[in-house]
Design a protein around this motif. Structure first.
Motif, PDB file in Angstrom:
ATOM      1  N   SER A 227      14.787 -10.527   1.823  1.00 53.08           N
ATOM      2  CA  SER A 227      15.763 -11.620   1.767  1.00 53.08           C
ATOM      3  C   SER A 227      15.097 -12.954   1.460  1.00 53.08           C
ATOM      4  O   SER A 227      15.540 -13.698   0.578  1.00 53.08           O
ATOM      5  CB  SER A 227      16.518 -11.701   3.096  1.00 53.08           C
ATOM      6  N   ARG A 228      14.012 -13.271   2.173  1.00 52.90           N
ATOM      7  CA  ARG A 228      13.342 -14.563   1.984  1.00 52.90           C
ATOM      8  C   ARG A 228      12.767 -14.709   0.577  1.00 52.90           C
ATOM      9  O   ARG A 228      12.763 -15.803   0.010  1.00 52.90           O
ATOM     10  CB  ARG A 228      12.212 -14.723   3.005  1.00 52.90           C
ATOM     11  N   LEU A 229      12.276 -13.601   0.036  1.00 51.86           N
ATOM     12  CA  LEU A 229      11.620 -13.658  -1.263  1.00 51.86           C
ATOM     13  C   LEU A 229      12.572 -13.395  -2.425  1.00 51.86           C
ATOM     14  O   LEU A 229      12.162 -13.421  -3.589  1.00 51.86           O
ATOM     15  CB  LEU A 229      10.463 -12.657  -1.307  1.00 51.86           C
ATOM     16  N   GLY A 230      13.836 -13.113  -2.126  1.00 52.72           N
ATOM     17  CA  GLY A 230      14.808 -12.866  -3.184  1.00 52.72           C
ATOM     18  C   GLY A 230      14.561 -11.577  -3.936  1.00 52.72           C
ATOM     19  O   GLY A 230      14.814 -11.490  -5.142  1.00 52.72           O
ATOM     20  N   LEU A 231      14.087 -10.546  -3.217  1.00 49.89           N
ATOM     21  CA  LEU A 231      13.780  -9.255  -3.824  1.00 49.89           C
ATOM     22  C   LEU A 231      14.868  -8.249  -3.468  1.00 49.89           C
ATOM     23  O   LEU A 231      15.548  -8.385  -2.451  1.00 49.89           O
ATOM     24  CB  LEU A 231      12.419  -8.743  -3.344  1.00 49.89           C
TER      25      LEU A 231
ATOM     26  N   LYS B 152      11.708  -2.411  10.310  1.00 51.79           N
ATOM     27  CA  LYS B 152      12.852  -2.462   9.389  1.00 51.79           C
ATOM     28  C   LYS B 152      13.392  -3.881   9.298  1.00 51.79           C
ATOM     29  O   LYS B 152      13.737  -4.371   8.212  1.00 51.79           O
ATOM     30  CB  LYS B 152      13.953  -1.512   9.864  1.00 51.79           C
ATOM     31  N   GLY B 153      13.458  -4.556  10.438  1.00 53.23           N
ATOM     32  CA  GLY B 153      13.923  -5.943  10.439  1.00 53.23           C
ATOM     33  C   GLY B 153      13.005  -6.852   9.655  1.00 53.23           C
ATOM     34  O   GLY B 153      13.464  -7.720   8.907  1.00 53.23           O
ATOM     35  N   HIS B 154      11.698  -6.655   9.824  1.00 50.26           N
ATOM     36  CA  HIS B 154      10.729  -7.468   9.074  1.00 50.26           C
ATOM     37  C   HIS B 154      10.847  -7.221   7.573  1.00 50.26           C
ATOM     38  O   HIS B 154      10.793  -8.168   6.771  1.00 50.26           O
ATOM     39  CB  HIS B 154       9.305  -7.156   9.533  1.00 50.26           C
TER      40      HIS B 154
ATOM     41  N   LEU C 201       0.818  -1.216   0.000  1.00 50.33           N
ATOM     42  CA  LEU C 201       0.000   0.000   0.000  1.00 50.33           C
ATOM     43  C   LEU C 201       0.852   1.265   0.000  1.00 50.33           C
ATOM     44  O   LEU C 201       0.323   2.376   0.075  1.00 50.33           O
ATOM     45  CB  LEU C 201      -0.912   0.011   1.236  1.00 50.33           C
ATOM     46  N   GLY C 202       2.184   1.094  -0.070  1.00 52.91           N
ATOM     47  CA  GLY C 202       3.069   2.248  -0.132  1.00 52.91           C
ATOM     48  C   GLY C 202       3.365   2.882   1.201  1.00 52.91           C
ATOM     49  O   GLY C 202       3.808   4.029   1.263  1.00 52.91           O
ATOM     50  N   ARG C 203       3.140   2.140   2.286  1.00 49.67           N
ATOM     51  CA  ARG C 203       3.356   2.722   3.611  1.00 49.67           C
ATOM     52  C   ARG C 203       4.833   2.721   3.984  1.00 49.67           C
ATOM     53  O   ARG C 203       5.578   1.799   3.669  1.00 49.67           O
ATOM     54  CB  ARG C 203       2.568   1.955   4.676  1.00 49.67           C
ATOM     55  N   SER C 204       5.268   3.756   4.687  1.00 49.20           N
ATOM     56  CA  SER C 204       6.637   3.845   5.162  1.00 49.20           C
ATOM     57  C   SER C 204       6.804   2.973   6.401  1.00 49.20           C
ATOM     58  O   SER C 204       5.820   2.513   7.001  1.00 49.20           O
ATOM     59  CB  SER C 204       6.988   5.292   5.519  1.00 49.20           C
ATOM     60  N   ASN C 205       8.048   2.768   6.826  1.00 49.15           N
ATOM     61  CA  ASN C 205       8.297   1.975   8.037  1.00 49.15           C
ATOM     62  C   ASN C 205       7.609   2.595   9.244  1.00 49.15           C
ATOM     63  O   ASN C 205       7.060   1.887  10.091  1.00 49.15           O
ATOM     64  CB  ASN C 205       9.800   1.861   8.295  1.00 49.15           C
TER      65      ASN C 205
ATOM     66  N   LEU D  88       0.732  -1.463  13.041  1.00 45.09           N
ATOM     67  CA  LEU D  88       0.864  -2.797  13.632  1.00 45.09           C
ATOM     68  C   LEU D  88       1.321  -2.749  15.091  1.00 45.09           C
ATOM     69  O   LEU D  88       1.564  -3.799  15.691  1.00 45.09           O
ATOM     70  CB  LEU D  88       1.839  -3.643  12.805  1.00 45.09           C
ATOM     71  N   PHE D  89       1.468  -1.550  15.637  1.00 49.03           N
ATOM     72  CA  PHE D  89       1.877  -1.374  17.036  1.00 49.03           C
ATOM     73  C   PHE D  89       3.236  -2.038  17.304  1.00 49.03           C
ATOM     74  O   PHE D  89       3.410  -2.791  18.256  1.00 49.03           O
ATOM     75  CB  PHE D  89       0.814  -1.932  17.994  1.00 49.03           C
ATOM     76  N   LEU D  90       4.177  -1.733  16.411  1.00 50.80           N
ATOM     77  CA  LEU D  90       5.533  -2.260  16.520  1.00 50.80           C
ATOM     78  C   LEU D  90       6.525  -1.106  16.589  1.00 50.80           C
ATOM     79  O   LEU D  90       6.217   0.022  16.191  1.00 50.80           O
ATOM     80  CB  LEU D  90       5.872  -3.131  15.303  1.00 50.80           C
ATOM     81  N   ALA D  91       7.730  -1.381  17.073  1.00 50.30           N
ATOM     82  CA  ALA D  91       8.807  -0.404  17.013  1.00 50.30           C
ATOM     83  C   ALA D  91       9.262  -0.276  15.565  1.00 50.30           C
ATOM     84  O   ALA D  91       9.242  -1.251  14.797  1.00 50.30           O
ATOM     85  CB  ALA D  91       9.967  -0.836  17.898  1.00 50.30           C
TER      86      ALA D  91
END
Length: 217
Positions: free
Chosen positions: A194-198, A186-188, A167-171, A178-181
């Protein structure tokens, strides 16, 4: 303040875009150009936070300008302006590193959201642009099946993050949603790529659309 350089060969279009962006006090258009050659020089001079380019312009179009900017000012993200019949150009713009795509006929709020998104380091794909690009790139059903298969490599939380990247959302915006730091987000994002080879968020956003994580209008 987010500083924008704008290129479009139609003065009325430029005036309309400037008028829309000026409604956000945090955005300022610092230079305007009528073709691709001019905009490259303006970006060299102003070093803006975003370069907004029309895909089709005389002399040197947005594609050529984006490719040149990737060499001379790689730190400046490129946001392309397009129309519905230019999906081939959009696919080419992806290849030269454009980070976002907006429809000229989109809701004016999309212009502001797109500028803010790419300035924050995110990708921004108008959902209708993404839909046309995906359809152009190949068999939609086969690509959707492959995209969903690739998503099985991700955790549920990583899929949530990928959907918001689509959806074009920034970190920062994803963190709030998502109520995350922000560091956790950034880690996600790094793990997803990495997992998807992108290699970048634009590719991730397209895959999110292909897999059905983002609803097309």
């Amino acid at each position: 303040m987010i500083r924008v350089v704008l290129a479009d060969d139609e003065p009325m279009v430029r005036a309309g875009v400037v008028a829309i962006l000026s409604t956000d006090p945090g955005i300022a258009v610092v230079g305007e150009a009528g073709d691709g050659r001019e905009v490259v020089e303006l970006v060299r001079r102003h070093r803006p936070d975003v370069a907004m380019l029309d895909i089709r312009m005389p002399h040197s179009d947005g594609l050529a300008a984006a490719a040149e900017l990737a060499k001379v000012a790689p730190e400046v993200p490129v946001l392309m302006l397009t129309t519905f019949d230019e999906d081939t150009y959009v696919a080419q713009a992806l290849a030269v590193g454009a980070r976002g795509f907006l429809l000229k006929a989109a809701d004016p709020r999309e212009l502001i959201l797109g500028v803010r998104s790419v300035a924050d380091g995110a990708a921004y794909l108008s959902p209708r642009v993404a839909h046309k690009v995906i359809a152009r790139l190949g068999d939609g059903l086969a690509r959707a099946d492959e995209a969903r298969r690739r998503l099985t490599q991700l955790t549920p939380r990583e899929q949530d993050v990928l959907a918001l990247v689509g959806l074009g959302r920034s970190n920062q915006e994803i963190a709030g949603k998502l109520f995350l730091a922000e560091g956790t987000v950034k880690g996600h994002v790094s793990a997803v790529l990495s997992r998807l080879g992108l290699t970048n968020r634009v590719q991730a956003a397209i895959l999110a659309h292909e897999a059905g994580l983002v609803a097309d209008p």
